[in-house]
Design a protein around this motif. Structure first.
Motif, PDB file in Angstrom:
ATOM      1  N   LYS A  27       0.823  -1.200   0.000  1.00 49.48           N
ATOM      2  CA  LYS A  27       0.000   0.000   0.000  1.00 49.48           C
ATOM      3  C   LYS A  27       0.860   1.254   0.000  1.00 49.48           C
ATOM      4  O   LYS A  27       1.890   1.326   0.632  1.00 49.48           O
ATOM      5  N   THR A  30      -1.167   6.009   2.334  1.00 47.46           N
ATOM      6  CA  THR A  30      -2.502   6.475   2.656  1.00 47.46           C
ATOM      7  C   THR A  30      -2.562   6.559   4.166  1.00 47.46           C
ATOM      8  O   THR A  30      -1.543   6.575   4.830  1.00 47.46           O
ATOM      9  N   ASP A 597      -6.575   0.382  -2.031  1.00 49.85           N
ATOM     10  CA  ASP A 597      -6.120   1.761  -2.238  1.00 49.85           C
ATOM     11  C   ASP A 597      -5.792   2.025  -3.707  1.00 49.85           C
ATOM     12  O   ASP A 597      -5.424   3.127  -4.075  1.00 49.85           O
TER      13      ASP A 597
END
Length: 701
Positions: A27, A30, A597
């Motif tokens: 990821k 975020t 995401d």
């Protein structure tokens, strides 16, 4: 750096990818996800699947429920494995679950019987049983405590100049207790792979990937948190105040960030060009020139590595950078690096308090909620150190010549199928085809167990009754490893000896001796049973054998010749065509979205394993095509179930960042979509999720 420190550093400073070699970026920045708390969407699932493409990431634990399913024409992996994925539970201490772990359990249960079987005699039984007993001797471990480490820690803390630091780094105490800023190990020479050489590799970073120091991923944040907690605990145990701990950790990370500028990232090291770029033969005189500041020459002379006639420097730019950074200005960062990396190696070695803290931190980082029993942990550590001892006893008790012959025949049949495959490849010239077949038919088959074993009698474990302790056993092991490694300098490797743990839950190809290794630690109901149908054997173990053969011809293995030497046997035109096909595969995986995401996959990281998955299945389909009445449905289902897997969000994100294998739902669906036999078997049409038009298919072979 000793194997002791390398081993424990990797355990403490990373989120372990259990069985990563047989399984399978993360990821982006975020909002932070707290370790152990899976991100959830409004449906209550761990992630929102609406942005995932081209299929839901059903390997995330909790993503598959009664309501989450798909037609087999749209998501074959999910359909075939639905009930298993929905009901799978994590085993204690594991962040992932898969049927293949049954193989590890079979081995574990048999080996744990060996550890308590008083009827066993001989050096092998004595060694593993003594070590196992010492590992579980918490009273003895608590009595040893942390005191033996403190003199070395104090010696590093007392350093006030770069000259003093250099003396510590080349000292016998550092060889025993500490770490180095350069990783120096025994390896094999790439250009003449029967010869041993000394390999000099870049500084090990606590975040393990230099890219993390530029953009910290969610996985990197978890690692950093675990690192800080581990190092903070251990520094506190040796007398550091909170302020001193905070300063040491900041100094270490600042220094690592500077070093990271000069080191290749995990993704860069997965580029096929790295295979040749990392081959840089040097002499001790060259090292003297390349490392005028950092005492690498003296380190190698004091350790004994300088006696080697063959030395390779994998990343010259890193060594240049290390020497630029090895200054008085960076002394505090250098000290902090040595202190932290040295001391965290012992958190799982000393007393029970430290070990339980290590378990808590590791479990949180990987998203697991329960630890393995101590007996299993003791077994795991013992087998890692003494694989030959376990292997020899296991072979006598559980393996047969009939099993060895059956697996060997399946390997030979698969090799013959590859011979046919090469005949049908229209983009290969006759010159390259001839060389490929030469490599294929010179491939060594290591099936089930070796006929010759390495002499590991140098490794001795003093029993508790003789005054032995776990810490001393580990230190003795490190010293024996050092002597064993140095004894091999300027000699040749005996290729009749398998330098592997044959009880690993694994199967693999070794490019440096052109061998496929199909070992008994991989066998369980999902991979191999004597009563399996032919279709199931082909779909499960057969596809794995085909997969391993293919590694001889993936973007890395293809750079080694039939003898296992780094040597280009391709015409320029053929290699360009090969690379073009591989680039198409990379481009496809770059568009896969596995997390909510929207972060895309990294095709370059997984290309070799993805190529091998497809070629391995094609190999079995060639063999299947010669059999009347072959049940393709049974074959494809066996293959899909082979890859059944779930894991925590934390585990899966770590895998995508560092594991060269695609996530398992991709290993199944992407691979199957390449073949007409699959399309025809299930009448898959354009518009179905499993449909891939012939012109869009990405199989390299």
């Amino acid at each position: 750096m000793t194997k002791l420190n390398k081993k424990f550093l990797s355990v403490i400073m990373s989120i372990t990818l259990i069985c990563a070699t047989i399984t399978g970026c993360g990821k982006a920045n975020t909002e932070t996800v707290e370790s152990g708390d899976a991100q959830s969407d409004a449906s209550g699932l761990p992630m929102d699947s609406s942005v995932m493409t081209p299929w839901i990431n059903s390997t995330i634990l909790g993503m598959v429920t009664e309501d989450v399913n798909a037609d087999l024409k749209d998501d074959f992996y999910l359909n075939v494995n639905h009930d298993w994925l929905m009901n799978a539970k994590l085993r204690p201490g594991y962040p992932t679950e898969m049927p293949l772990l049954d193989a590890a359990d079979i081995v574990k249960n048999r080996c744990m019987d060996m550890l308590t079987d008083t009827s066993l005699t001989g050096e092998d039984a004595e060694k593993i049983q003594n070590y196992y007993e010492l590992w579980l001797d918490w009273e003895g471990r608590n009595e040893t405590g942390i005191d033996p480490i403190i003199p070395f820690v104090q010696k590093v803390r007392n350093v006030t100049s770069l000259d003093e630091m250099s003396k510590v780094l080349v000292s016998e105490e550092n060889f025993k207790w500490g770490v180095s800023l350069a990783t120096v190990d025994l390896s094999l020479n790439s250009e003449n792979s029967i010869l041993y050489e000394v390999q000099i590799s870049p500084t090990e970073l606590s975040l393990q990937d230099s890219a993390e120091y530029k953009i910290l991923t969610e996985n990197g944040k978890r690692k950093q948190k675990a690192n800080k907690e581990t190092a903070g605990y251990m520094l506190g145990r040796v007398g550091f105040s909170k302020d001193e701990i905070d300063k040491a950790l900041q100094d270490m990370y600042d220094f690592e960030a500077k070093l990271a500028e000069y080191e290749k990232s995990v993704l860069e090291r997965s580029d096929p060009t790295y295979v040749t770029a990392s081959v840089n033969p040097v002499t001790m005189k060259d090292i003297e020139t390349l490392s005028p500041n950092y005492p690498l020459v003296e380190y190698m002379e004091n350790y004994g590595w300088s006696k080697s006639k063959l030395i390779n420097l994998s990343e010259p730019e890193w060594l240049k950078g290390l020497n630029e950074l090895y200054t008085e200005e960076n002394l505090e960062g250098i000290k902090a690096y040595i202190l932290v990396h040295s001391i965290v190696a012992y958190i799982s070695v000393i007393d029970e308090e430290a070990y339980r803290e290590y378990q808590r931190i590791s479990n949180e980082a990987s998203g697991t909620t329960e630890s393995m029993p101590d007996t299993e942990l003791a077994y795991s550590d013992a087998r890692e150190k003494f694989p030959g001892s376990f292997g020899r006893i296991y072979k006598e008790k559980y393996l047969t010549e009939e099993m060895k012959q059956e697996i060997t025949k399946l390997c030979r049949d698969a090799i013959d199928a590859y011979d046919n495959m090469f005949d049908s490849v229209d983009w290969l010239s006759e010159e390259t085809r001839k060389e490929a077949k030469n490599k294929l038919h010179k491939m060594k088959i290591n099936a089930v167990y070796p006929d010759k074993w390495d002499d590991d009698s140098i490794y001795v474990v003093k029993s508790k009754e003789e005054g032995g302790t776990l810490l001393q056993a580990i230190l003795d092991y490190g010293e024996a490893l050092r002597k064993d490694s140095l004894s091999r300098l300027n000699t040749t490797i005996d290729r009749d000896i398998w330098m592997v743990d044959m009880l690993d839950t694994n199967a693999f190809y070794n490019p440096m001796d052109n061998s496929i290794n199909i070992i008994p630690g991989f066998f369980c109901d999902v991979t191999y049973r004597s009563d399996m149908s032919l279709e199931e054997k082909y779909g499960a173990l057969g596809s794995v054998i085909g997969h391993e053969i293919s590694h001889a011809f993936d973007t890395n293995g293809a750079q080694f010749d039939a003898e296992g030497n780094l040597n280009n046997w391709w015409t320029d035109e053929d290699y360009a065509a090969f690379k073009e096909r591989a680039d198409k595969l990379v481009a496809y995986y770059d568009k896969v979205v596995a997390f909510d995401d929207g972060t895309a996959y990294k095709g370059q990281l997984v290309q070799t394993e993805a190529i091998a998955d497809m070629a391995g299945l094609k190999c079995m389909l060639i063999m299947a095509g010669k059999i009347d009445g072959f049940d393709y449905d049974k074959f494809f289902r066996a293959n899909a179930h082979l890859w059944a897997r779930v894991g925590t969000v934390e585990y899966m994100e770590a895998a995508v960042l560092s594991d060269k294998h695609p996530l398992h739902y991709l290993r199944s669906n992407v691979t199957l979509a390449q073949f007409d036999e699959f399309v025809d078997c299930y009448d898959i049409k354009e518009g179905d999720g499993m449909y891939m038009a012939p012109e869009d298919r990405i199989a390299v072979w």
